[in-house]
Write a protein that holds these residues in place. Structure first.
Motif, PDB file in Angstrom:
ATOM      1  N   ASP A  18       0.826  -1.206   0.000  1.00  0.00           N
ATOM      2  CA  ASP A  18       0.000   0.000   0.000  1.00  0.00           C
ATOM      3  C   ASP A  18       0.862   1.260   0.000  1.00  0.00           C
ATOM      4  OD1 ASP A  18      -2.350  -1.376  -0.102  1.00  0.00           O
ATOM      5  OD2 ASP A  18      -2.844  -1.173   2.022  1.00  0.00           O
ATOM      6  N   LYS A  22       1.137   3.803  -3.374  1.00  0.00           N
ATOM      7  CA  LYS A  22       0.516   5.106  -3.081  1.00  0.00           C
ATOM      8  C   LYS A  22      -0.918   5.008  -2.585  1.00  0.00           C
ATOM      9  CE  LYS A  22       1.736   6.659  -7.139  1.00  0.00           C
ATOM     10  NZ  LYS A  22       1.887   7.562  -8.297  1.00  0.00           N
ATOM     11  N   LEU A  24      -1.327   4.309   0.613  1.00  0.00           N
ATOM     12  CA  LEU A  24      -0.965   5.088   1.798  1.00  0.00           C
ATOM     13  C   LEU A  24       0.137   6.052   1.386  1.00  0.00           C
ATOM     14  CD1 LEU A  24      -0.798   2.194   4.436  1.00  0.00           C
ATOM     15  CD2 LEU A  24      -2.585   3.944   4.262  1.00  0.00           C
ATOM     16  N   PHE A  25      -0.067   7.337   1.576  1.00  0.00           N
ATOM     17  CA  PHE A  25       0.865   8.330   1.052  1.00  0.00           C
ATOM     18  C   PHE A  25       1.712   8.958   2.162  1.00  0.00           C
ATOM     19  CE2 PHE A  25      -3.360  10.152   1.634  1.00  0.00           C
ATOM     20  CZ  PHE A  25      -3.107  11.217   2.488  1.00  0.00           C
ATOM     21  N   GLY A  27       3.173  10.970   5.040  1.00  0.00           N
ATOM     22  CA  GLY A  27       2.560  11.832   6.031  1.00  0.00           C
ATOM     23  C   GLY A  27       1.174  11.410   6.463  1.00  0.00           C
ATOM     24  N   GLN A  28       0.589  10.440   5.765  1.00  0.00           N
ATOM     25  CA  GLN A  28      -0.773  10.008   6.105  1.00  0.00           C
ATOM     26  C   GLN A  28      -0.808   9.292   7.441  1.00  0.00           C
ATOM     27  OE1 GLN A  28      -2.771   7.801   3.035  1.00  0.00           O
ATOM     28  NE2 GLN A  28      -4.328   6.991   4.412  1.00  0.00           N
ATOM     29  N   LYS A  29      -1.792   9.668   8.275  1.00  0.00           N
ATOM     30  CA  LYS A  29      -1.969   8.996   9.557  1.00  0.00           C
ATOM     31  C   LYS A  29      -2.469   7.574   9.324  1.00  0.00           C
ATOM     32  CE  LYS A  29      -2.748  12.857  12.718  1.00  0.00           C
ATOM     33  NZ  LYS A  29      -1.669  12.462  13.648  1.00  0.00           N
ATOM     34  N   ILE A  30      -2.011   6.668  10.158  1.00  0.00           N
ATOM     35  CA  ILE A  30      -2.390   5.268  10.028  1.00  0.00           C
ATOM     36  C   ILE A  30      -3.394   4.907  11.114  1.00  0.00           C
ATOM     37  CG2 ILE A  30      -1.554   2.895  10.216  1.00  0.00           C
ATOM     38  CD1 ILE A  30       1.056   3.856   8.965  1.00  0.00           C
ATOM     39  N   ASN A  31      -4.528   4.386  10.687  1.00  0.00           N
ATOM     40  CA  ASN A  31      -5.583   3.995  11.604  1.00  0.00           C
ATOM     41  C   ASN A  31      -5.607   2.465  11.690  1.00  0.00           C
ATOM     42  OD1 ASN A  31      -8.300   3.172  12.517  1.00  0.00           O
ATOM     43  ND2 ASN A  31      -8.709   5.372  12.506  1.00  0.00           N
ATOM     44  N   GLU A  34      -8.975   0.809  10.867  1.00  0.00           N
ATOM     45  CA  GLU A  34      -9.290   0.805   9.435  1.00  0.00           C
ATOM     46  C   GLU A  34      -8.525  -0.288   8.701  1.00  0.00           C
ATOM     47  OE1 GLU A  34      -8.648   4.631   7.761  1.00  0.00           O
ATOM     48  OE2 GLU A  34     -10.333   5.564   8.833  1.00  0.00           O
ATOM     49  N   SER A  68       2.183   7.281  11.368  1.00  0.00           N
ATOM     50  CA  SER A  68       1.962   7.806  10.022  1.00  0.00           C
ATOM     51  C   SER A  68       3.037   7.275   9.093  1.00  0.00           C
ATOM     52  CB  SER A  68       1.988   9.341  10.021  1.00  0.00           C
ATOM     53  OG  SER A  68       3.243   9.823  10.472  1.00  0.00           O
ATOM     54  N   HIS A  71       7.459  10.593   5.766  1.00  0.00           N
ATOM     55  CA  HIS A  71       7.646  11.533   4.658  1.00  0.00           C
ATOM     56  C   HIS A  71       9.135  11.727   4.433  1.00  0.00           C
ATOM     57  CE1 HIS A  71       7.156  14.970   2.006  1.00  0.00           C
ATOM     58  NE2 HIS A  71       8.050  15.597   2.731  1.00  0.00           N
TER      59      HIS A  71
END
Length: 226
Positions: A18, A22, A24-25, A27-31, A34, A68, A71
């Protein structure tokens, strides 16, 4: 006999895919919840897989802020290339010496190049495993090269540096033409090793890393425009 892939291994690979594709990009927060729902598993294997990705420096965890996707800036990538070039050239004499008699390392490098080339001939652009498989071949080649140094710490340093490249996406966005060129450049490095030619090896290493660095600079610039 191959090692059996555990549930945690599979979730680890899924999240890694993922990141490379892309989904998951940076800086994206990881839940966790989810991801658990997405992969239809409990929270526990997801957390364990994420801990491995934290160790790989592909995911970061900040107290009170959660996890996250890491980055990576173009400046960091340049520093990584500087480190890799320094290591590759500094240990070149020892590496040439080791490969001159170590037939096992020679065969492993030859096999890596052959299988990597064959993979690129059959892969399709939308193959979900393209990113991680290419990354695996590329990382393995450079790790085999550094294994010739006989220095375990430099191998560990490489393993700590390389996941940054993966998590930047730039590493996985280069064209199929560039992917093929990379394997050809690996072949040039290997040929120089077999010839025991330090000048040819130095030139092959510098060409390979400089071309890869230029490719990533271009990708970063285009991404900023988009």
């Amino acid at each position: 006999m191959s090692k059996k892939i555990t549930l945690v291994d599979q979730i680890y690979l899924n999240i890694k895919e993922d990141i490379g594709n892309k989904v998951l990009f940076p800086g994206q927060k990881i839940n966790v919840k989810e991801l658990s729902r997405k992969y239809e598993v409990s929270d526990t294997p997801v957390k364990q897989a994420l801990n491995r990705l934290i160790s790989d420096h592909m995911v970061i965890s900040v107290p009170n802020k959660g996890m996250s996707v890491r980055h990576v800036s173009i400046e960091e990538l340049d520093e990584i290339f500087d480190m890799r070039l320094m290591m590759d050239l500094y240990f070149m004499k020892d590496i040439l010496s080791t490969f001159s008699y170590n037939k096992i390392l020679q065969e492993q490098m030859r096999k890596n190049i052959e299988e990597h080339s064959a993979f690129l001939q059959t892969i399709t652009e939308d193959d979900p495993q393209k990113s991680s498989t290419y990354y695996s071949f590329d990382s393995s080649f450079h790790e085999l090269y550094l294994t010739g140094s006989g220095n375990q710490k430099v191998i560990e340093t490489f393993r700590n540096l390389n996941p940054f490249m993966y998590s930047s996406y730039a590493y996985m966005q280069q064209s199929q033409i560039r992917n093929i060129e990379c394997v050809e450049e690996h072949q040039a490095i290997f040929d120089a090793i077999l010839k025991q030619d330090p000048q040819e090896l130095k030139a092959a290493i510098e060409t390979h890393l400089l071309n890869s660095q230029k490719t990533m600079h271009l990708i970063f610039k285009v991404n900023q425009i988009l």
